[in-house]
Write a protein that holds these residues in place. Sequence first.
Motif, PDB file in Angstrom:
ATOM      1  N   HIS A  23       0.837  -1.215   0.000  1.00  0.00           N
ATOM      2  CA  HIS A  23       0.000   0.000   0.000  1.00  0.00           C
ATOM      3  C   HIS A  23       0.860   1.249   0.000  1.00  0.00           C
ATOM      4  CE1 HIS A  23      -3.204   2.776   0.992  1.00  0.00           C
ATOM      5  NE2 HIS A  23      -2.526   3.175   2.039  1.00  0.00           N
ATOM      6  N   GLY A  56      -0.584  -9.466   6.466  1.00  0.00           N
ATOM      7  CA  GLY A  56      -1.538  -8.389   6.697  1.00  0.00           C
ATOM      8  C   GLY A  56      -1.366  -7.345   5.615  1.00  0.00           C
ATOM      9  N   ARG A  57      -1.108  -6.074   6.016  1.00  0.00           N
ATOM     10  CA  ARG A  57      -0.845  -5.009   5.056  1.00  0.00           C
ATOM     11  C   ARG A  57       0.645  -4.814   4.831  1.00  0.00           C
ATOM     12  NH1 ARG A  57      -4.750  -1.832   3.111  1.00  0.00           N
ATOM     13  NH2 ARG A  57      -6.836  -2.200   3.905  1.00  0.00           N
ATOM     14  N   CYS A 206     -12.494  -1.763  15.708  1.00  0.00           N
ATOM     15  CA  CYS A 206     -11.467  -2.203  14.753  1.00  0.00           C
ATOM     16  C   CYS A 206     -10.310  -1.221  14.764  1.00  0.00           C
ATOM     17  CB  CYS A 206     -12.056  -2.316  13.350  1.00  0.00           C
ATOM     18  SG  CYS A 206     -10.849  -2.788  12.069  1.00  0.00           S
ATOM     19  N   SER A 208      -6.576  -0.179  12.895  1.00  0.00           N
ATOM     20  CA  SER A 208      -5.843  -0.365  11.648  1.00  0.00           C
ATOM     21  C   SER A 208      -4.549   0.435  11.714  1.00  0.00           C
ATOM     22  CB  SER A 208      -6.671   0.099  10.449  1.00  0.00           C
ATOM     23  OG  SER A 208      -5.903   0.063   9.260  1.00  0.00           O
ATOM     24  N   TYR A 210      -3.335   1.821   9.055  1.00  0.00           N
ATOM     25  CA  TYR A 210      -3.369   2.782   7.966  1.00  0.00           C
ATOM     26  C   TYR A 210      -4.781   3.308   7.755  1.00  0.00           C
ATOM     27  CZ  TYR A 210       0.867   0.090   7.117  1.00  0.00           C
ATOM     28  OH  TYR A 210       2.059  -0.563   7.279  1.00  0.00           O
ATOM     29  N   GLY A 213      -7.064   1.032   5.761  1.00  0.00           N
ATOM     30  CA  GLY A 213      -7.700  -0.032   6.530  1.00  0.00           C
ATOM     31  C   GLY A 213      -8.927   0.460   7.265  1.00  0.00           C
ATOM     32  N   ASP A 216     -11.707   0.732   4.699  1.00  0.00           N
ATOM     33  CA  ASP A 216     -12.224  -0.603   4.357  1.00  0.00           C
ATOM     34  C   ASP A 216     -13.169  -1.127   5.440  1.00  0.00           C
ATOM     35  OD1 ASP A 216     -10.808  -0.648   2.001  1.00  0.00           O
ATOM     36  OD2 ASP A 216      -9.153  -1.851   2.790  1.00  0.00           O
TER      37      ASP A 216
END
Length: 277
Positions: A23, A56-57, A206, A208, A210, A213, A216
């Motif tokens: 990403h 993951g990312r 949640c 994340s 980033y 994320g 999303d």
Amino acid sequence: MGQVLDILALRSLVAVADCGGFHRAAATLRISQSAVSQHVRRLEKAIGRPVVERQGRGAAFTPDGQALLTESRRILAAHDDALRRLVGPERPTVTIGTTEHAADLILPAVTAALPGHQVRFRIDRTRRLDAAVDRGVLDVAVHLAEASSAEGIPVGTLPLSWYAAPDWRPPAGRSWPLVAIEEPCVLRRRALSALAGRGLDAYVVCDSGYVAGVVDAVRSGLGVALLARVSSTPEGLAERSDLPPVPPAAMSLRARSGADPALAAAVVAGLRSVLDR
């Protein structure tokens, strides 16, 4: 041999290593994430073995990938040196760091402000950008002023708004699920404080690493998020006006020691032309 190591693909591979994932590599190269993935697959096809494993990312290099990465740096250095000898000196390179918040607004403004330079970007968390400026790795860093302990030059503010999936409905009662970037994060703290001030029992459903994320997760209907408001609403999200307004976030700029003052001044002017003041 029929195999070919494509230069563009090699640049993508090195960017994945330097930026810590697909990403951020895509954002730095200013191409799509799918293009970066295609470049890596092209290299894997050329050598006949996997080179990167997604985590993951993030991304982890296989032993073959580490070997290819070393060769990639050598090939790119030789390629770029040859171009300089044949074509002449290129425009001076400047490396700019910025947080992900409103990067789609900040990156074009910085590029336009430095027409005589080749601009490279690094997108990262504020604390890592500060450390990179201190080490001289970055020429300039732009980030949320509140997230940095270092003094910077004010360049404007980012308006903040609440977002959710278009068909998302708040749960009954006072508990509100929040999607946010993991700590430390200015917008996360501001969101929790604003919801608490409204008397809502907010909880993070949640985390994340980033902004992508966060978007999303919100798009999937997990909860609401506080994000920088830019020219267009992120695809698949809707702005919500039923939650407490949050003041804009101040943005600041830091330049490395010894950087050309004219360079920093040009970036400041470019940012102030697109950020709220």
